[in-house]
Design a protein around this motif. Structure first.
Motif, short mmCIF file in Angstrom:
data_model
loop_
_atom_site.label_atom_id
_atom_site.label_comp_id
_atom_site.label_asym_id
_atom_site.label_seq_id
_atom_site.Cartn_x
_atom_site.Cartn_y
_atom_site.Cartn_z
N PRO A 184 0.82 -1.23 0.00
CA PRO A 184 0.00 0.00 0.00
C PRO A 184 0.85 1.27 0.00
O PRO A 184 0.45 2.27 -0.60
CB PRO A 184 -0.82 -0.14 1.29
N GLU A 185 2.01 1.22 0.64
CA GLU A 185 2.86 2.42 0.68
C GLU A 185 3.53 2.72 -0.65
O GLU A 185 4.18 3.75 -0.79
CB GLU A 185 3.93 2.30 1.77
N ASP A 186 3.37 1.84 -1.64
CA ASP A 186 3.86 2.13 -2.99
C ASP A 186 2.87 2.97 -3.78
O ASP A 186 3.17 3.40 -4.91
CB ASP A 186 4.12 0.83 -3.76
N THR A 187 1.70 3.22 -3.20
CA THR A 187 0.70 4.03 -3.88
C THR A 187 1.23 5.44 -4.10
O THR A 187 1.68 6.10 -3.17
CB THR A 187 -0.59 4.10 -3.04
N ALA A 188 1.21 5.87 -5.37
CA ALA A 188 1.76 7.17 -5.73
C ALA A 188 1.53 7.41 -7.22
O ALA A 188 1.16 6.48 -7.95
CB ALA A 188 3.25 7.25 -5.43
N VAL A 189 1.80 8.62 -7.64
CA VAL A 189 1.92 8.90 -9.08
C VAL A 189 3.38 8.67 -9.44
O VAL A 189 4.28 9.21 -8.79
CB VAL A 189 1.51 10.34 -9.42
N TYR A 190 3.60 7.84 -10.43
CA TYR A 190 4.95 7.50 -10.87
C TYR A 190 5.29 8.33 -12.11
O TYR A 190 4.54 8.33 -13.09
CB TYR A 190 5.05 6.01 -11.16
N TYR A 191 6.43 9.00 -12.03
CA TYR A 191 6.88 9.88 -13.11
C TYR A 191 8.17 9.36 -13.72
O TYR A 191 9.07 8.88 -13.03
CB TYR A 191 7.15 11.29 -12.58
N CYS A 192 8.26 9.52 -15.02
CA CYS A 192 9.48 9.21 -15.75
C CYS A 192 10.27 10.50 -15.96
O CYS A 192 9.69 11.56 -16.20
CB CYS A 192 9.13 8.59 -17.10
N ASN A 193 11.57 10.40 -15.86
CA ASN A 193 12.47 11.53 -16.11
C ASN A 193 13.58 11.04 -17.01
O ASN A 193 14.09 9.93 -16.83
CB ASN A 193 13.04 12.04 -14.79
N ALA A 194 13.95 11.86 -17.99
CA ALA A 194 15.01 11.43 -18.90
C ALA A 194 15.80 12.63 -19.41
O ALA A 194 15.25 13.73 -19.59
CB ALA A 194 14.42 10.67 -20.08
N GLU A 195 17.08 12.40 -19.63
CA GLU A 195 17.95 13.41 -20.23
C GLU A 195 17.94 13.15 -21.74
O GLU A 195 18.53 12.18 -22.21
CB GLU A 195 19.37 13.30 -19.67
N LEU A 196 17.28 14.03 -22.47
CA LEU A 196 17.08 13.84 -23.90
C LEU A 196 17.98 14.77 -24.70
O LEU A 196 18.06 15.97 -24.41
CB LEU A 196 15.63 14.12 -24.28
N THR A 197 18.64 14.21 -25.70
CA THR A 197 19.35 15.01 -26.69
C THR A 197 18.51 14.96 -27.96
O THR A 197 18.19 13.87 -28.44
CB THR A 197 20.75 14.48 -26.93
N TYR A 198 18.15 16.12 -28.49
CA TYR A 198 17.20 16.16 -29.59
C TYR A 198 17.53 17.31 -30.53
O TYR A 198 18.32 18.20 -30.20
CB TYR A 198 15.78 16.30 -29.04
N ILE A 199 16.88 17.27 -31.68
CA ILE A 199 17.10 18.30 -32.71
C ILE A 199 15.83 19.15 -32.82
O ILE A 199 14.72 18.62 -32.97
CB ILE A 199 17.44 17.68 -34.06
N THR A 200 16.01 20.45 -32.78
CA THR A 200 14.94 21.41 -33.03
C THR A 200 15.48 22.54 -33.87
O THR A 200 16.51 23.13 -33.51
CB THR A 200 14.37 21.98 -31.71
N ASN A 201 14.82 22.81 -34.98
CA ASN A 201 15.26 23.88 -35.89
C ASN A 201 16.74 23.71 -36.25
O ASN A 201 17.51 24.68 -36.21
CB ASN A 201 15.02 25.25 -35.24
N SER A 202 17.12 22.49 -36.54
CA SER A 202 18.47 22.15 -37.00
C SER A 202 19.54 22.34 -35.94
O SER A 202 20.74 22.33 -36.27
CB SER A 202 18.83 22.96 -38.25
N ARG A 203 19.14 22.53 -34.69
CA ARG A 203 20.11 22.66 -33.62
C ARG A 203 19.90 21.52 -32.63
O ARG A 203 18.79 21.03 -32.45
CB ARG A 203 19.96 24.01 -32.92
N ILE A 204 20.97 21.14 -31.99
CA ILE A 204 20.94 20.04 -31.03
C ILE A 204 20.89 20.60 -29.62
O ILE A 204 21.67 21.48 -29.26
CB ILE A 204 22.15 19.11 -31.21
N TYR A 205 19.96 20.06 -28.82
CA TYR A 205 19.79 20.47 -27.44
C TYR A 205 19.82 19.23 -26.55
O TYR A 205 19.48 18.13 -26.98
CB TYR A 205 18.45 21.18 -27.25
N THR A 206 20.17 19.45 -25.31
CA THR A 206 20.09 18.40 -24.29
C THR A 206 19.41 18.98 -23.07
O THR A 206 19.86 19.99 -22.51
CB THR A 206 21.47 17.86 -23.91
N ASN A 207 18.32 18.35 -22.65
CA ASN A 207 17.56 18.81 -21.49
C ASN A 207 16.93 17.62 -20.79
O ASN A 207 16.73 16.56 -21.39
CB ASN A 207 16.45 19.77 -21.92
N PHE A 208 16.58 17.84 -19.53
CA PHE A 208 15.83 16.85 -18.78
C PHE A 208 14.34 17.10 -18.98
O PHE A 208 13.89 18.24 -18.96
CB PHE A 208 16.15 16.91 -17.29
N TYR A 209 13.59 16.03 -19.17
CA TYR A 209 12.15 16.11 -19.33
C TYR A 209 11.47 15.20 -18.33
O TYR A 209 12.02 14.16 -17.92
CB TYR A 209 11.74 15.69 -20.74
#
Length: 123
Positions: free
Chosen positions: A87-112
């Motif tokens: 019962p103590e595992d009851t919670a909202v579970y969230y995923c977090n990831a460090e993503l490297t991606y392309i936007t407008n021909s530029r590369i970014y790295t951010n946590f989402y």
């Protein structure tokens, strides 16, 4: 636009199991750190487990031996197998990831963060 989408939550009886998924989408170049966190009502968000791109894992003491984090780099997806739920595992579970991606021909790295998936353990 990049995003993380969790799925797999639900209502389960104590002792049961669930498998959560976290899928990253968008113009993803690579994904480094991936992790699962959870937040119970009235409590702060806490770390559950993390996994590096190479597969090294880290777990909170409260879930060691019951939860297993894994990932499929080809599918840009992380998983959390949760067993022997309490019962103590009851919670909202969230995923977090460090993503490297392309936007407008530029590369970014951010946590989402994903939007979360509810896990409720109750008889």
């Amino acid at each position: 636009q990049v995003q993380l989408v969790e799925s797999g939550g639900g209502l389960v009886q104590p002792g049961g199991s669930l498998r959560l998924s976290c899928a990253a989408s968008g113009s993803i170049v690579s994904i480094n750190h991936m992790g699962w966190y959870r937040q119970a009502p009235g409590r702060q968000r806490e770390l559950v487990a993390t996994i590096t791109r190479g597969g090294s894992t880290n777990y909170a003491e409260s879930v060691k031996g019951r939860f297993i984090i894994s990932r499929d780099n080809g599918q840009n997806t992380a998983y959390l197998q949760i067993n022997s739920l309490k019962p103590e595992d009851t919670a909202v579970y969230y995923c977090n990831a460090e993503l490297t991606y392309i936007t407008n021909s530029r590369i970014y790295t951010n946590f989402y963060w994903g939007q979360g998936t509810q896990v409720t353990v109750s008889s």
